[in-house]
Design an enzyme around this catalytic site. Structure first.
Site, PDB file in Angstrom:
ATOM      1  N   ASP A  99      72.087 -19.491  73.621  1.00  0.00           N
ATOM      2  CA  ASP A  99      71.005 -19.806  74.544  1.00  0.00           C
ATOM      3  C   ASP A  99      70.602 -21.272  74.345  1.00  0.00           C
ATOM      4  OD1 ASP A  99      71.255 -17.047  74.788  1.00  0.00           O
ATOM      5  OD2 ASP A  99      69.088 -16.699  74.880  1.00  0.00           O
ATOM      6  N   LYS A 173      67.547 -18.563  82.016  1.00  0.00           N
ATOM      7  CA  LYS A 173      66.516 -17.901  81.190  1.00  0.00           C
ATOM      8  C   LYS A 173      65.200 -18.661  81.333  1.00  0.00           C
ATOM      9  CE  LYS A 173      65.716 -17.243  76.173  1.00  0.00           C
ATOM     10  NZ  LYS A 173      66.349 -17.157  74.859  1.00  0.00           N
ATOM     11  N   LYS A 207      67.504 -14.063  82.811  1.00  0.00           N
ATOM     12  CA  LYS A 207      66.899 -13.460  81.613  1.00  0.00           C
ATOM     13  C   LYS A 207      65.423 -13.844  81.564  1.00  0.00           C
ATOM     14  CE  LYS A 207      67.000 -13.797  76.523  1.00  0.00           C
ATOM     15  NZ  LYS A 207      67.810 -14.156  75.339  1.00  0.00           N
TER      16      LYS A 207
HETATM   17  O1  LIG Z   1      63.776 -16.263  73.623  1.00  0.00           O
HETATM   18  C1  LIG Z   1      62.866 -15.489  73.440  1.00  0.00           C
HETATM   19  C2  LIG Z   1      61.474 -15.874  73.203  1.00  0.00           C
HETATM   20  O2  LIG Z   1      61.318 -16.663  72.069  1.00  0.00           O
HETATM   21  C3  LIG Z   1      60.647 -14.668  73.079  1.00  0.00           C
HETATM   22  O3  LIG Z   1      59.327 -15.026  73.263  1.00  0.00           O
HETATM   23  P1  LIG Z   1      58.159 -14.065  72.750  1.00  0.00           P
HETATM   24  O4  LIG Z   1      58.004 -14.342  71.287  1.00  0.00           O
HETATM   25  O5  LIG Z   1      56.955 -14.517  73.532  1.00  0.00           O
HETATM   26  O6  LIG Z   1      58.543 -12.655  73.024  1.00  0.00           O
END
Ligand SMILES: O=C[C@H](O)COP(=O)(O)O
Length: 247
Positions: A99, A173, A207
């Site tokens: 990513d 994403k 995503k």
């Molecule tokens: O890539 C994913 C994110 O870091 C997830 O974010 P979050 O901690 O708000 O779920």
């Protein structure tokens, strides 16, 4: 709908950010991985430093949980060569999915050629290695017009330069989950930005990530049409519990 198979369960804090040691961070990452194995969660998403160790754990457990990592995280401002070095190391350490944070600051300054070059070059290399690539656009840093423009830019590069047959392996994403907005305003996936992305991504999968905390929110994202959800609340989501972020 099997929500678990849409989830990238993430732990992306550095030891400094979490205020814990490197070995405690490794323990957290292993715990996250074991939870993913035990709960049929699609993927774990961790920092590059921990990829090799998690690969070993997954292999030892004969698990098919997918192993993802982040590149140029979270600001996206590393130059292309640095991102490619980080990506090559992650691949040789055993990552399945990468990513990348797009250089959204360059994009906002109008340096579109720089952004196009990194998307085309890095996507080609990752696909050639048989891996999946995701481009994090950091929606909270962008206006609606910019979200539309960068989503279309990624779509067009993939469809015109990389080939439509590869589109399913290139995600767009929403967020890192780490972007700081003024007054701590929401900084991640929400219905409005996800719809903008879906309307402009063509055949590329989207995503949703950043702030997805509950089963209901996850279901909503899936109903909108996302193919994957990145969340640090994956366990709470699969168990139907409220969470403020497990990790
Ligand atoms: O890539 C994913 C994110 O870091 C997830 O974010 P979050 O901690 O708000 O779920």
């Amino acid at each position: 709908m099997n929500i678990n198979q849409y989830l990238d369960s993430t732990y992306l804090k550095t030891p400094e950010q979490a205020g814990i040691s490197n070995s405690d961070t490794l323990d957290m990452v292993h715990k996250l991985t074991q939870e993913a194995i035990d709960n049929g969660i699609y993927a774990v998403m961790i920092r590059p430093d921990y990829v090799r160790s998690v690969r070993e754990l997954l292999d030892e457990k004969k698990s098919n949980v997918v192993l993802g990592t982040v590149i140029g995280f979270p600001e996206g401002i590393y130059d292309l060569n640095e991102k490619l070095r980080e990506a090559q190391k992650a691949i040789s350490d055993g990552a399945d999915e990468l990513d990348f944070v797009v250089n959204y600051e360059a994009f906002k300054k109008g340096d579109i050629d720089k952004v196009k070059e990194e998307i085309e070059t890095a996507t080609s290399i990752v696909l050639r290695e048989g891996k999946v690539v995701k481009w994090i656009i950091e929606t909270a840093a962008l206006t609606d017009e910019q979200i539309i423009e960068i989503t279309q830019l990624i779509r067009d590069i993939v469809l015109e330069k990389i080939g439509e047959e590869n589109a399913a392996k290139v995600f767009i994403k929403s967020s890192t989950g780490f972007y700081k907005t003024e007054n701590d305003a929401p900084n991640g996936a929400n219905e409005h930005v996800i719809k903008l992305m879906l309307e402009n991504a063509g055949s590329l999968p989207v995503k949703a990530s950043g702030g997805v905390r509950t089963t209901e929110e996850a279901k909503k994202m899936i109903d909108l049409g996302v193919k994957r959800i990145g969340t640090s609340s994956a366990l709470a989501i699969v168990q139907g519990k409220e969470a403020s972020g497990n990790y």
